[in-house]
Enzyme design. Structure first.
Site, PDB file in Angstrom:
ATOM      1  N   ASP A 281       0.861  -1.180   0.000  1.00 44.81           N
ATOM      2  CA  ASP A 281       0.000   0.000   0.000  1.00 44.81           C
ATOM      3  C   ASP A 281       0.901   1.235   0.000  1.00 44.81           C
ATOM      4  OD1 ASP A 281      -2.351   1.776   0.537  1.00 44.81           O
ATOM      5  OD2 ASP A 281      -3.323  -0.132   0.987  1.00 44.81           O
TER       6      ASP A 281
ATOM      7  N   GLU B  89      -9.963   2.848  -4.850  1.00 45.06           N
ATOM      8  CA  GLU B  89      -9.558   4.198  -4.459  1.00 45.06           C
ATOM      9  C   GLU B  89      -8.352   4.695  -5.266  1.00 45.06           C
ATOM     10  OE1 GLU B  89     -10.997   4.283   0.193  1.00 45.06           O
ATOM     11  OE2 GLU B  89      -8.996   3.521  -0.248  1.00 45.06           O
TER      12      GLU B  89
ATOM     13  N   HIS C  74      -2.910   3.249  -4.464  1.00 44.33           N
ATOM     14  CA  HIS C  74      -2.266   2.787  -3.227  1.00 44.33           C
ATOM     15  C   HIS C  74      -0.861   2.282  -3.533  1.00 44.33           C
ATOM     16  CE1 HIS C  74      -5.650   3.322  -0.502  1.00 44.33           C
ATOM     17  NE2 HIS C  74      -6.438   2.808  -1.415  1.00 44.33           N
TER      18      HIS C  74
END
Length: 555
Positions: free
Chosen positions: A191, A325, A261
């Protein structure tokens, strides 16, 4: 013996009530008397049942002090493990019968024997899970059990990026999952805030990407702990974890995040980003960070090389690529990304970066250009095709639906159930993971309640009862598509769980509730019975030094 869903009280001293088993078996009938586990007990198994027999012996030895031999046959006092490929138990189901003469566990496959063993252990006193202090005779009630899971995907996710968790804790977590008949461990390994898996071809991923200089404590106002944090798993560590899980019939699903990420990787190899001349540090903030992978051929090749090593380490069917995201502002400012969109026909040959940046939706509000979603779909599609070439399947969070989804991909629906319903309708397999029911970084009690003193959580409240009540099959899903729902899993995001003890507090007993919801037939679920089973279930956790949340909150 007829198998019916009837539970009666156990009358043997020292025996756990049959109704204390979690998850609750599909069918269980109490018989008269019981079975005594003594030093003269034998374990009987042959062929493919031998690994489960060895596991049972190793489970029982510390607490009992009995080194029970494994034999091909034995008269009298014995625990018999029988594999019958033709048994109508399914891949993970089993039958268990115990009486004064012994115990017989039968199944079509070894996983069923393993789950029968877990039921057997839960019918013994909680001390069976600890090192023996004094010799004793162990009493097992006479029962007949016929059991099989409702869903095939019963799992727990664990984020080891926001806070690194030692290998020993990962092994303990997997053991606890297996004890409660959970069969998937989703390992979130990369991440923005860290890269936790050794990739030998690209050593800077861990030399640089596994370490950050600071960690956020709170958003508003922003506060930090001022302490460096990091760590990673060597490939030998990962092989050990995967083998340990496999012996317990747990599949490890690795998550390698892309295209968003990505900051830890970009900090290690700036050429993977959209601003290669800008030096970036591994992320110290939580939330969504704008730095993402670029869409150039070299980056695609880099990530596919990473996946080569990942596939070598993880033999399971699924590889998780995140896909969630992903902010696209960097792509909207990148000439290389614009060129890729033109090549793919996502925008006209005359399109400019300004066209991407000035895009507005039907209501006239600034929005991401549809071509940017198409670009993410292309990116995910490249990975899906690569994994498929190697006999694997891609799985990702429900954002991978945006812009179209590759035919073989599976979806984890976290933003509610709508994405999962859409994916199932399009013929994709789905793991339902809606955050309000399955995100265990949420509070366990109302933070506004009088005397509240729970650890920090993320916004909403997800109580034990709410987890128990969750059904992964939405009422809105057509019955013909129900087989597309593989199951569900808990999500343990560790922004506010810096230690293994913190993770355990947020996980247990909510994982017990989810385990029962995924294993037990819907008609047999009963929250009142589940509550009555909690003292015994929590007793088992206590003797294993699990820092579970007491039912009445912190003490």
């Amino acid at each position: 013996m007829r198998i019916v869903a009837v539970l009666s009280c156990c009358c043997l001293i020292g025996v756990v009530h049959a109704q204390d088993i979690v998850p609750r078996p599909a069918h269980i009938e109490r018989g008269a008397g019981g079975f005594a586990l003594t030093p003269s007990t034998r374990i009987v198994a042959t062929g493919a049942a031998l690994p489960e027999a060895a596991m049972l012996r190793d489970y029982l030895r510390p607490a009992t002090g009995f080194d029970l031999p494994v034999r091909e046959r034995a008269d009298g006092n014995a625990i018999r493990l029988r594999l019958d490929p033709g048994a109508a138990t399914g891949k993970e189901g089993y039958r268990l019968v115990s009486d004064a003469r012994g115990v017989t566990i039968s199944a079509a496959q070894p996983a069923g024997l393993f789950y029968g063993i877990q039921t057997l252990r839960q019918m013994l006193p909680p001390d069976i899970y600890r090192q023996a202090k004094v010799a004793r005779t162990w009493a097992l009630p006479a029962v007949a059990v016929a059991d099989a899971p409702r869903f095939s995907w019963r799992g727990s996710h664990l984020d080891v990026v926001r806070h690194f968790m030692p290998k020993e804790f990962v092994l303990k977590h997997i053991e606890l999952l297996a004890q409660h008949k959970m069969n998937v461990f989703h390992w979130h390994l990369t991440d923005d805030q860290g890269w936790r898996i050794e990739i030998k071809r690209y050593p800077r991923l861990t030399q640089v990407g596994a370490w950050r200089r600071d960690s956020m404590l709170a958003y508003s106002p922003p506060r930090y702990d001022g302490k460096p944090h990091g760590g990673f798993y060597t490939q030998d560590d990962i092989r050990e974890v995967v083998a340990y899980a496999a012996a317990r019939h747990v599949t490890v699903v690795p998550e390698i995040e892309m295209p968003g990420h990505a900051l830890a990787a970009v900090a290690a190899y700036p050429e993977l980003g959209n601003q290669p001349d800008r030096k970036l540090d591994v992320g110290t903030d939580w939330g969504v960070i704008p730095h993402v992978f670029n869409v150039e051929d070299g980056t695609i090749a880099f990530l596919q090389n990473v996946l080569d090593e990942v596939m070598d380490l993880f033999p399971g069917q699924y590889i998780h690529v995140g896909g969630d995201e992903c902010p696209k502002a960097e792509w909207a400012q990148s000439p290389a990304a614009l060129a890729r969109m033109k090549q793919l026909g996502l925008v006209p040959a005359t399109a400019t970066l300004r066209d991407l940046q000035d895009y507005r939706d039907a209501q006239g509000k600034p929005a991401e250009h549809p071509a940017l979603h198409g670009l993410q779909s292309w990116f995910i599609g490249r990975m899906d095709a690569y994994l498929a070439q190697h006999g694997r399947r891609l799985i990702g969070w429900d954002e991978i639906l945006e812009g179209g989804l590759a035919p073989g991909a599976a979806v984890m629906s976290w933003r509610g159930e709508a994405g999962g319903i859409k994916a199932a309708g399009a013929g994709h397999d789905v793991v339902m993971t809606p955050e309000r029911e399955t995100y265990f970084d949420f509070y366990q009690a109302d933070p506004k309640s009088p005397g509240f003193r729970e650890p920090m959580g993320v916004r909403d409240v997800t109580t034990l009862a709410r987890v128990y009540a969750y059904d992964p099959l939405p009422a809105a899903l057509p019955a013909a598509q129900a087989n597309r729902v593989l199951g569900s899993q808990a999500q343990l995001w560790t922004e506010y769980m810096p230690t293994p003890r913190d993770v355990e507090y947020m996980a247990w007993p909510r994982l017990l509730a989810l385990a029962e919801g995924l294993w037990t037939p819907k008609a047999a679920k009963d929250y009142g019975r589940f509550e009555r089973a909690m003292p015994a279930a929590l007793g088992r956790l206590q003797v294993q030094d699990v820092n579970y949340r007491p039912l009445d909150g912190p003490r």
